[in-house]
Motif scaffolding. Structure first.
Motif, PDB file in Angstrom:
ATOM      1  N   ALA A  97       0.830  -1.215   0.000  1.00  0.00           N
ATOM      2  CA  ALA A  97       0.000   0.000   0.000  1.00  0.00           C
ATOM      3  C   ALA A  97       0.858   1.256   0.000  1.00  0.00           C
ATOM      4  O   ALA A  97       0.426   2.310  -0.486  1.00  0.00           O
ATOM      5  CB  ALA A  97      -0.928  -0.009   1.209  1.00  0.00           C
ATOM      6  N   LYS A 152      -3.749  -1.732  -5.360  1.00  0.00           N
ATOM      7  CA  LYS A 152      -3.232  -0.973  -4.220  1.00  0.00           C
ATOM      8  C   LYS A 152      -4.330  -0.675  -3.198  1.00  0.00           C
ATOM      9  O   LYS A 152      -4.101  -0.726  -1.982  1.00  0.00           O
ATOM     10  CB  LYS A 152      -2.615   0.331  -4.717  1.00  0.00           C
ATOM     11  CG  LYS A 152      -1.854   1.118  -3.660  1.00  0.00           C
ATOM     12  CD  LYS A 152      -1.137   2.294  -4.274  1.00  0.00           C
ATOM     13  CE  LYS A 152      -0.372   3.091  -3.225  1.00  0.00           C
ATOM     14  NZ  LYS A 152       0.362   4.231  -3.821  1.00  0.00           N
ATOM     15  N   PHE A 168      -4.936  -3.731  -0.967  1.00  0.00           N
ATOM     16  CA  PHE A 168      -3.888  -3.901   0.039  1.00  0.00           C
ATOM     17  C   PHE A 168      -3.995  -2.833   1.132  1.00  0.00           C
ATOM     18  O   PHE A 168      -3.740  -3.114   2.307  1.00  0.00           O
ATOM     19  CB  PHE A 168      -2.508  -3.848  -0.620  1.00  0.00           C
ATOM     20  CG  PHE A 168      -2.121  -5.117  -1.321  1.00  0.00           C
ATOM     21  CD1 PHE A 168      -1.642  -6.196  -0.595  1.00  0.00           C
ATOM     22  CD2 PHE A 168      -2.252  -5.243  -2.696  1.00  0.00           C
ATOM     23  CE1 PHE A 168      -1.280  -7.374  -1.233  1.00  0.00           C
ATOM     24  CE2 PHE A 168      -1.895  -6.416  -3.341  1.00  0.00           C
ATOM     25  CZ  PHE A 168      -1.407  -7.488  -2.613  1.00  0.00           C
ATOM     26  N   ARG A 169      -4.406  -1.628   0.761  1.00  0.00           N
ATOM     27  CA  ARG A 169      -4.569  -0.567   1.769  1.00  0.00           C
ATOM     28  C   ARG A 169      -5.701  -0.936   2.730  1.00  0.00           C
ATOM     29  O   ARG A 169      -5.585  -0.741   3.952  1.00  0.00           O
ATOM     30  CB  ARG A 169      -4.849   0.771   1.104  1.00  0.00           C
ATOM     31  CG  ARG A 169      -5.006   1.928   2.113  1.00  0.00           C
ATOM     32  CD  ARG A 169      -5.287   3.249   1.443  1.00  0.00           C
ATOM     33  NE  ARG A 169      -4.145   3.710   0.658  1.00  0.00           N
ATOM     34  CZ  ARG A 169      -4.133   3.780  -0.668  1.00  0.00           C
ATOM     35  NH1 ARG A 169      -5.205   3.417  -1.370  1.00  0.00           N
ATOM     36  NH2 ARG A 169      -3.055   4.207  -1.298  1.00  0.00           N
ATOM     37  N   ASP A 214      -4.489  -3.539   5.084  1.00  0.00           N
ATOM     38  CA  ASP A 214      -3.564  -2.980   6.060  1.00  0.00           C
ATOM     39  C   ASP A 214      -4.289  -2.176   7.135  1.00  0.00           C
ATOM     40  O   ASP A 214      -3.883  -2.180   8.304  1.00  0.00           O
ATOM     41  CB  ASP A 214      -2.544  -2.097   5.341  1.00  0.00           C
ATOM     42  CG  ASP A 214      -1.527  -1.504   6.293  1.00  0.00           C
ATOM     43  OD1 ASP A 214      -0.901  -2.276   7.040  1.00  0.00           O
ATOM     44  OD2 ASP A 214      -1.364  -0.261   6.278  1.00  0.00           O
TER      45      ASP A 214
END
Length: 237
Positions: A45, A53, A56-57, A60
């Motif tokens: 991220a 992306k 993944f952010r 996270d």
């Protein structure tokens, strides 16, 4: 790998150890992959450019330990899906005194039965089990990782003609090209469609097209995504 004599006078060649391995290995690997994805999510991220992306952010930023549990669970389920696909592709060979049965993934709809009187030879062509019939027809050509030794023993024990030297018609095969003019239009068109199916990884469609070609008297074998063909002893339709 096992070759067992059943109560119906048939020898069954199967690989139950591989099934157990798949049920254990793939879910564990899937869960491990989920953990890795969750572990590297923050790093991905933070990259200037990265595929998915946003996903993944989100991973996270999800609260722990829920995020880790979800990642592990998703990976585990993915492993189960891979297990089902792997088992569905496994071949089971049943050799009886009067009949041979080939079943892939336990799917009765795709079960192939061949009478002993129709079988003129059996052999392995690389990783493919091939059963020949009269007029040099191919009754079956099935890819398998079963032990060649066990399969051969099952057939020879029942007195079937095992061809240790391999395909007696191998020299009759020729590589197919789109410019091949030695085939009738229907067969040539089916080979064109089949080449496209192979190129795009549509294995089931390629298998169906191969069956149609067999009905026209054209036997097909594949090698490195190239098609090789020969005629059987019938006249082409």
């Amino acid at each position: 790998m096992t070759a067992n004599e059943s109560s119906f006078d048939e020898t069954v060649v199967d690989d139950p150890a591989a099934r157990v391995l798949y049920w254990v290995l793939f879910p564990v690997l899937g869960a491990g992959l989920g953990w890795v994805v969750q572990w590297i999510a923050g790093w991905v991220a933070g990259l200037p450019v990265a595929p998915m992306k946003g996903v993944f952010r989100a991973i996270d930023e999800a609260p722990d330990p829920q995020a880790a549990l979800v990642a592990l669970g998703a990976g585990f389920l993915l492993g189960l899906v891979v297990t089902f696909l792997a088992i569905a592709d496994m071949l089971v060979v049943r050799v009886g005194s009067g009949e041979v049965t080939l079943t892939r993934g336990g799917n009765k709809a795709k079960e192939r039965r061949m009478s002993r009187g129709d079988i003129t030879g059996v052999f392995f062509d690389r990783k493919e089990l091939v059963v020949l019939g009269r007029e040099s027809r191919e009754l079956a050509r099935e890819k398998t990782d079963l032990s060649k030794k066990d399969v051969e023993a099952a057939f020879t024990a029942k007195g079937y003609p095992w061809l240790a030297a391999g395909d007696p018609h191998r020299d009759e095969f020729r590589m197919w090209t789109r410019l091949d003019d030695d085939l009738p239009g229907v067969a040539h068109g089916l080979l064109i469609d089949r080449a496209t199916a192979i190129e795009k990884g549509r294995g089931e469609e390629a298998a169906e097209l191969r069956e149609q070609l067999l009905k026209l008297g054209v036997v097909v074998r594949d090698e490195k995504k190239k098609q090789y063909w020969r005629r059987d002893r019938r006249e082409l339709a």
